[in-house]
Scaffold this active site. Sequence first.
Site, PDB file in Angstrom:
ATOM      1  N   HIS A  12      30.948  36.555  39.918  1.00 43.37           N
ATOM      2  CA  HIS A  12      30.108  37.261  40.912  1.00 43.37           C
ATOM      3  C   HIS A  12      30.574  36.874  42.313  1.00 43.37           C
ATOM      4  CE1 HIS A  12      26.052  38.958  42.241  1.00 43.37           C
ATOM      5  NE2 HIS A  12      26.675  38.604  43.348  1.00 43.37           N
ATOM      6  N   HIS A  14      31.519  38.337  46.508  1.00 41.85           N
ATOM      7  CA  HIS A  14      31.599  39.348  47.576  1.00 41.85           C
ATOM      8  C   HIS A  14      32.860  39.078  48.389  1.00 41.85           C
ATOM      9  CE1 HIS A  14      27.436  40.743  46.949  1.00 41.85           C
ATOM     10  NE2 HIS A  14      27.259  39.502  46.534  1.00 41.85           N
ATOM     11  N   LYS A  97      27.037  47.617  38.927  1.00 43.66           N
ATOM     12  CA  LYS A  97      26.042  46.760  39.580  1.00 43.66           C
ATOM     13  C   LYS A  97      24.786  47.551  39.921  1.00 43.66           C
ATOM     14  CE  LYS A  97      24.379  43.090  41.584  1.00 43.66           C
ATOM     15  NZ  LYS A  97      24.853  42.202  42.623  1.00 43.66           N
ATOM     16  N   HIS A 135      20.845  42.754  40.117  1.00 43.55           N
ATOM     17  CA  HIS A 135      20.179  41.971  41.156  1.00 43.55           C
ATOM     18  C   HIS A 135      18.689  42.015  40.805  1.00 43.55           C
ATOM     19  CE1 HIS A 135      19.715  40.255  45.277  1.00 43.55           C
ATOM     20  NE2 HIS A 135      18.476  40.609  44.982  1.00 43.55           N
ATOM     21  N   HIS A 173      22.920  35.600  39.588  1.00 45.58           N
ATOM     22  CA  HIS A 173      22.379  34.536  40.448  1.00 45.58           C
ATOM     23  C   HIS A 173      20.911  34.198  40.151  1.00 45.58           C
ATOM     24  CE1 HIS A 173      21.196  38.161  42.557  1.00 45.58           C
ATOM     25  NE2 HIS A 173      22.376  38.346  43.109  1.00 45.58           N
ATOM     26  N   ASP A 247      28.462  33.980  43.859  1.00 43.23           N
ATOM     27  CA  ASP A 247      27.785  34.821  44.852  1.00 43.23           C
ATOM     28  C   ASP A 247      28.223  34.456  46.265  1.00 43.23           C
ATOM     29  OD1 ASP A 247      26.240  36.932  45.689  1.00 43.23           O
ATOM     30  OD2 ASP A 247      24.357  35.804  45.704  1.00 43.23           O
TER      31      ASP A 247
HETATM   32  O1  DOR Z   1      22.499  36.476  49.717  1.00 44.18           O
HETATM   33  C1  DOR Z   1      23.012  37.509  49.322  1.00 44.18           C
HETATM   34  N1  DOR Z   1      24.053  38.063  49.969  1.00 44.18           N
HETATM   35  N2  DOR Z   1      22.488  38.102  48.252  1.00 44.18           N
HETATM   36  C2  DOR Z   1      22.909  39.313  47.853  1.00 44.18           C
HETATM   37  O2  DOR Z   1      22.357  39.817  46.899  1.00 44.18           O
HETATM   38  C3  DOR Z   1      23.936  40.049  48.621  1.00 44.18           C
HETATM   39  C4  DOR Z   1      24.779  39.144  49.392  1.00 44.18           C
HETATM   40  C5  DOR Z   1      25.608  39.841  50.448  1.00 44.18           C
HETATM   41  O3  DOR Z   1      26.259  40.838  50.104  1.00 44.18           O
HETATM   42  O4  DOR Z   1      25.637  39.378  51.577  1.00 44.18           O
HETATM   43 ZN    ZN Z   2      25.819  38.877  45.202  1.00 43.95          ZN
END
Ligand code: DOR
Ligand code: ZN
Length: 345
Positions: A12, A14, A97, A135, A173, A247
Amino acid sequence: MELQVTKPDDWHLHLRDGDLLEAVVLHSAKHFGRAIVMPNLKPPVTTTVAAMAYRDSILKALPPDSIFKPLMTLYLTDNTRPSEIKLARNSGVVAVKFYPAGATTNSQDGVTDIFGKCFPVLEQMAEQNMPLLVHGEVTDSSVDIFDREKVFIETILEPLIKKLPQLKVVMEHITTMDAVRFVESCREGYVAATVTPQHLLLNRNALFQGGFRPHNYCLPVLKREVHRQAIISAVISGSKRFFLGTDSAPHYRTRKECSCGCAGIFNASVAISLYTKVFEEAGALDKLEAFMSFNGPEFYGLPRNSTKIVLKKSPWRVPESYAFASGEIVPMFTGEMLEWLPCDI
Ligand code: DOR
Ligand code: ZN
């Protein structure tokens, strides 16, 4: 002291796009063999064509000799069609997702009613053996933010799994003992959960230690200590249902330290050291490798990585921040000493 383990994957992550992608991707590529890349870009990655283009831009941002493999996902909307799932599957997209609309960063195009228009898509996913990554928070403003995961499990996830037991689901998460219990109660191999370093190491006090700490703000938000303890017990139990998902969610410092700061913790550079710290402190280093490197690929039906890394007990200081041409990013545990240093062999 040294520990050799199979190279971990991040289930997971970003990575963003543009300048931010270029700034952060090397941190993940250095430590992980593969990563499941979240699709919550602006605009979101809702089609196979967009996912393939995003994959190309990630590969372009890597050095030519990198073997890091991004695994792509689609962003589910009320308008996603079952035919898109088939196309995605055939093109190597690994999962879809599900963001409840309004739950978090760039989720405004997410799902408003999972049991309505989306249902034929979910049926197609079950048929194609394509996991749904969730989520797990309701967005109802009358539900307290600390209860949103629990209420989501009761009102959405449990009914969804009852209706479609063949669908593979990853609760992303997880932050509560309710989520731990729920995942443990489901059929192994069909429902699993990713666990972040922040939800293993921090409770909600970390948001308010001597003043407000925006760099510890993520969603789902940190919870009480009892929840953190339940998550630690789950990962050190050796259960295959739990695996590594950082995450890591970078935002520039200016977007974190402001009047309406973004949710997200950048931990890609420290995650392996932090997971190792948790397992060591719990006396469960023998369970670390399965959590970091075996349980994830098994759930996704992928082979384990064939290379190894070595974890050296060699204290190092986390940088205060990483400065890039486009801005500065503050990592989790900024400026602190960590014990374990992950190195290539
Ligand atoms: O804290 C987070 N940041 N939770 C999420 O679900 C998305 C992520 C983000 O893309 O910044
Ligand atoms: Zn995330």
